[in-house]
Design a protein around this motif. Structure first.
Motif, PDB file in Angstrom:
ATOM      1  N   LEU A  26     -13.407  42.316  40.345  1.00 36.02           N
ATOM      2  CA  LEU A  26     -12.305  42.278  39.586  1.00 36.02           C
ATOM      3  C   LEU A  26     -12.006  41.387  38.673  1.00 36.02           C
ATOM      4  O   LEU A  26     -11.240  41.712  37.780  1.00 36.02           O
ATOM      5  N   GLY A  27     -12.568  40.115  38.958  1.00 34.88           N
ATOM      6  CA  GLY A  27     -12.136  39.039  37.913  1.00 34.88           C
ATOM      7  C   GLY A  27     -12.887  39.482  36.498  1.00 34.88           C
ATOM      8  O   GLY A  27     -11.994  39.241  35.509  1.00 34.88           O
ATOM      9  N   GLY A  62     -16.924  25.980  38.762  1.00 39.36           N
ATOM     10  CA  GLY A  62     -16.241  25.161  39.732  1.00 39.36           C
ATOM     11  C   GLY A  62     -16.424  25.906  41.229  1.00 39.36           C
ATOM     12  O   GLY A  62     -15.969  27.123  41.125  1.00 39.36           O
ATOM     13  N   ASP A  63     -16.470  25.117  42.131  1.00 45.72           N
ATOM     14  CA  ASP A  63     -16.582  25.447  43.666  1.00 45.72           C
ATOM     15  C   ASP A  63     -15.133  25.149  44.361  1.00 45.72           C
ATOM     16  O   ASP A  63     -14.833  23.996  44.532  1.00 45.72           O
ATOM     17  N   ILE A  74     -11.192  28.772  50.425  1.00 47.69           N
ATOM     18  CA  ILE A  74     -11.241  29.674  49.237  1.00 47.69           C
ATOM     19  C   ILE A  74     -10.240  30.423  48.868  1.00 47.69           C
ATOM     20  O   ILE A  74      -9.574  30.627  47.767  1.00 47.69           O
ATOM     21  N   ALA A 104     -18.769  43.272  44.879  1.00 45.10           N
ATOM     22  CA  ALA A 104     -19.761  42.580  45.465  1.00 45.10           C
ATOM     23  C   ALA A 104     -19.301  42.334  46.966  1.00 45.10           C
ATOM     24  O   ALA A 104     -19.823  41.851  47.909  1.00 45.10           O
ATOM     25  N   LEU A 114     -17.683  43.688  49.041  1.00 42.84           N
ATOM     26  CA  LEU A 114     -17.893  44.808  50.241  1.00 42.84           C
ATOM     27  C   LEU A 114     -19.426  44.508  51.054  1.00 42.84           C
ATOM     28  O   LEU A 114     -19.632  45.084  51.998  1.00 42.84           O
TER      29      LEU A 114
HETATM   30  N1  LIG Z   1     -13.078  44.559  46.457  1.00 43.12           N
HETATM   31  C1  LIG Z   1     -12.107  44.850  47.391  1.00 43.12           C
HETATM   32  O1  LIG Z   1     -12.382  45.727  48.273  1.00 43.12           O
HETATM   33  C2  LIG Z   1     -10.849  43.992  47.497  1.00 43.12           C
HETATM   34  C3  LIG Z   1      -9.581  44.366  48.047  1.00 43.12           C
HETATM   35  C4  LIG Z   1      -8.651  43.674  48.136  1.00 43.12           C
HETATM   36  C5  LIG Z   1      -8.481  42.370  47.831  1.00 43.12           C
HETATM   37  N2  LIG Z   1      -9.529  41.743  47.292  1.00 43.12           N
HETATM   38  C6  LIG Z   1      -9.615  40.357  46.649  1.00 43.12           C
HETATM   39  O2  LIG Z   1      -9.766  40.578  45.273  1.00 43.12           O
HETATM   40  C7  LIG Z   1     -10.476  39.062  44.797  1.00 43.12           C
HETATM   41  C8  LIG Z   1     -11.613  39.350  43.820  1.00 43.12           C
HETATM   42  O3  LIG Z   1     -12.621  40.018  44.642  1.00 43.12           O
HETATM   43  P1  LIG Z   1     -13.867  41.134  44.023  1.00 43.12           P
HETATM   44  O4  LIG Z   1     -13.464  42.293  45.046  1.00 43.12           O
HETATM   45  O5  LIG Z   1     -13.860  40.940  42.668  1.00 43.12           O
HETATM   46  O6  LIG Z   1     -15.150  40.336  45.037  1.00 43.12           O
HETATM   47  P2  LIG Z   1     -16.336  39.537  44.146  1.00 43.12           P
HETATM   48  O7  LIG Z   1     -17.310  39.033  45.385  1.00 43.12           O
HETATM   49  O8  LIG Z   1     -17.129  40.765  43.390  1.00 43.12           O
HETATM   50  O9  LIG Z   1     -15.698  38.402  43.287  1.00 43.12           O
HETATM   51  C9  LIG Z   1     -15.241  37.130  43.960  1.00 43.12           C
HETATM   52  C10 LIG Z   1     -15.522  36.051  42.927  1.00 43.12           C
HETATM   53  O10 LIG Z   1     -15.096  34.946  43.527  1.00 43.12           O
HETATM   54  C11 LIG Z   1     -15.899  33.944  43.367  1.00 43.12           C
HETATM   55  N3  LIG Z   1     -15.987  32.905  44.308  1.00 43.12           N
HETATM   56  C12 LIG Z   1     -16.302  32.801  45.622  1.00 43.12           C
HETATM   57  N4  LIG Z   1     -16.576  31.738  46.003  1.00 43.12           N
HETATM   58  C13 LIG Z   1     -15.898  30.885  45.345  1.00 43.12           C
HETATM   59  C14 LIG Z   1     -15.835  29.326  45.118  1.00 43.12           C
HETATM   60  N5  LIG Z   1     -16.218  28.751  46.506  1.00 43.12           N
HETATM   61  N6  LIG Z   1     -15.500  28.965  44.140  1.00 43.12           N
HETATM   62  C15 LIG Z   1     -15.054  29.585  42.947  1.00 43.12           C
HETATM   63  N7  LIG Z   1     -15.364  31.076  42.872  1.00 43.12           N
HETATM   64  C16 LIG Z   1     -15.608  31.516  44.043  1.00 43.12           C
HETATM   65  C17 LIG Z   1     -17.421  34.588  43.616  1.00 43.12           C
HETATM   66  O11 LIG Z   1     -18.419  33.728  42.933  1.00 43.12           O
HETATM   67  C18 LIG Z   1     -17.134  35.947  42.675  1.00 43.12           C
HETATM   68  O12 LIG Z   1     -17.354  35.965  41.577  1.00 43.12           O
HETATM   69  C19 LIG Z   1     -10.599  38.597  46.268  1.00 43.12           C
HETATM   70  O13 LIG Z   1      -9.443  37.500  46.322  1.00 43.12           O
HETATM   71  C20 LIG Z   1     -10.758  39.434  47.142  1.00 43.12           C
HETATM   72  O14 LIG Z   1     -10.129  39.127  48.490  1.00 43.12           O
HETATM   73  C21 LIG Z   1     -10.690  42.613  47.095  1.00 43.12           C
END
Ligand SMILES: NC(=O)c1ccc[n+]([C@@H]2O[C@H](COP(=O)([O-])OP(=O)(O)OC[C@H]3O[C@@H](n4cnc5c(N)ncnc54)[C@H](O)[C@@H]3O)[C@@H](O)[C@H]2O)c1
Length: 265
Positions: free
Chosen positions: A22-23, A65-66, A116, A194, A196
């Motif tokens: 999503l990012g 950054g973590d 996080i 990812a 999922l």
């Molecule tokens: N994909 C879905 O089904 C879904 C549904 C509802 C909400 N969300 C929310 O959307 C947001 C984005 O998720 P996504 O689906 O793109 O998942 P994703 O795993 O593709 O992306 C999450 C990103 O967060 C980063 N991240 C993880 N730990 C981290 C840390 N310690 N420090 C900095 N960055 C960190 C990861 O490196 C990754 O790039 C999340 O908050 C997730 O909870 C996703």
């Protein structure tokens, strides 16, 4: 549509989790709308493609950054300051998930998730809200989930973090509404990213059992979200399933419980 086109132009936007599904979609679409982005993630590799971006918007900088720890988040915030004293918009998008019954998830894993998904976004808001207030403007967007409005069995910490970020956002929206600061929460349903394939413990939820047509595309989720943010929507439900589930939980909470129980394998 016109509002969406202009809302992001020249705005400094801090986006966490920018490498993820999503990012990276947020980054792509916001750049096309003229946003000036600070892109952050624990994994920087997939952000390198944005460094060569030449279009309407700008990449002001990328930050590795973590935000999984207090110290990491403090370092991250100091890095953000190198690019802007205070962003116009913050999108707290970074997040992780875990699948498993709560007792099977190791303590350090769910504590990290809470950092996080909830504590670090709160720290980031806490750090910038005084400057936003002094300036008289700001837009904070916190990415929650459908699990922020209904329980997700097999994801108790995730549910807690996403309900938590919603409650937190609702409170600061009221606290700062006279200061020109707007707060939105976003509640997507399962979307093909990812997350999922997150780590699993003991009994868990298998999303691959889901009717695949229900799983949203990141592009559509973010397109709808970006439009809703520009319209200053506080509670954003992108995609059809999130809207149906929100309606169902309001009308028939008992039925939602049965649906949720069916998620556990
Ligand atoms: N994909 C879905 O089904 C879904 C549904 C509802 C909400 N969300 C929310 O959307 C947001 C984005 O998720 P996504 O689906 O793109 O998942 P994703 O795993 O593709 O992306 C999450 C990103 O967060 C980063 N991240 C993880 N730990 C981290 C840390 N310690 N420090 C900095 N960055 C960190 C990861 O490196 C990754 O790039 C999340 O908050 C997730 O909870 C996703």
């Amino acid at each position: 549509m016109l509002r969406t086109m202009h809302y992001y132009e020249g705005k400094t936007i801090l986006l966490t989790g920018a490498s993820g599904g999503l990012g990276s979609e947020f980054a792509t679409q916001l750049l096309d709308l003229g946003g000036e982005l600070i892109l952050a993630d624990v994994k920087l590799e997939s952000l390198s493609r944005f460094k060569t971006y030449s279009g309407k918007g700008k990449v002001l900088g990328t930050i590795a950054g973590d935000i999984g720890t207090k110290e990491g988040t403090e370092r991250f915030l100091a890095d953000v300051k190198k690019f802007t004293p205070c962003p116009d918009m913050i999108i707290n998008n970074a997040g992780i998930a875990q699948a498993g019954a709560f007792g099977d998830v190791p303590l350090d894993r769910w504590e990290k998730l809470m950092n996080i998904n909830l504590i670090s976004p709160m720290r980031i808001c806490h750090y910038f809200l005084p400057d936003m207030k002094a300036r008289g403007s700001g837009h904070i967007v916190n990415i929650s989930s459908v699990a922020g409005i209904v329980p997700l069995p097999g994801g108790a910490p995730y549910t807690a973090s996403k309900h938590g970020i919603k409650g937190f956002s609702d409170a600061i929206r009221e606290e700062y509404h006279k200061s020109g600061i707007f707060v939105s929460t976003v509640h997507p349903f399962f979307t093909r990213t990812a997350i999922l394939q997150s780590e699993r413990f003991g009994v868990n939820v298998d999303v691959s059992d889901y009717p695949q047509f229900l799983i949203e595309s990141p592009e559509n989720v973010i397109k709808e979200t970006i439009k809703a943010i520009a319209n200053k929507t506080d509670f954003i439900l992108p995609g059809p399933t999130s809207k149906v589930l929100d309606l169902a939980r309001r009308l028939t909470p008992g039925l939602m419980g049965l649906f949720s129980r069916g998620l556990l394998n």
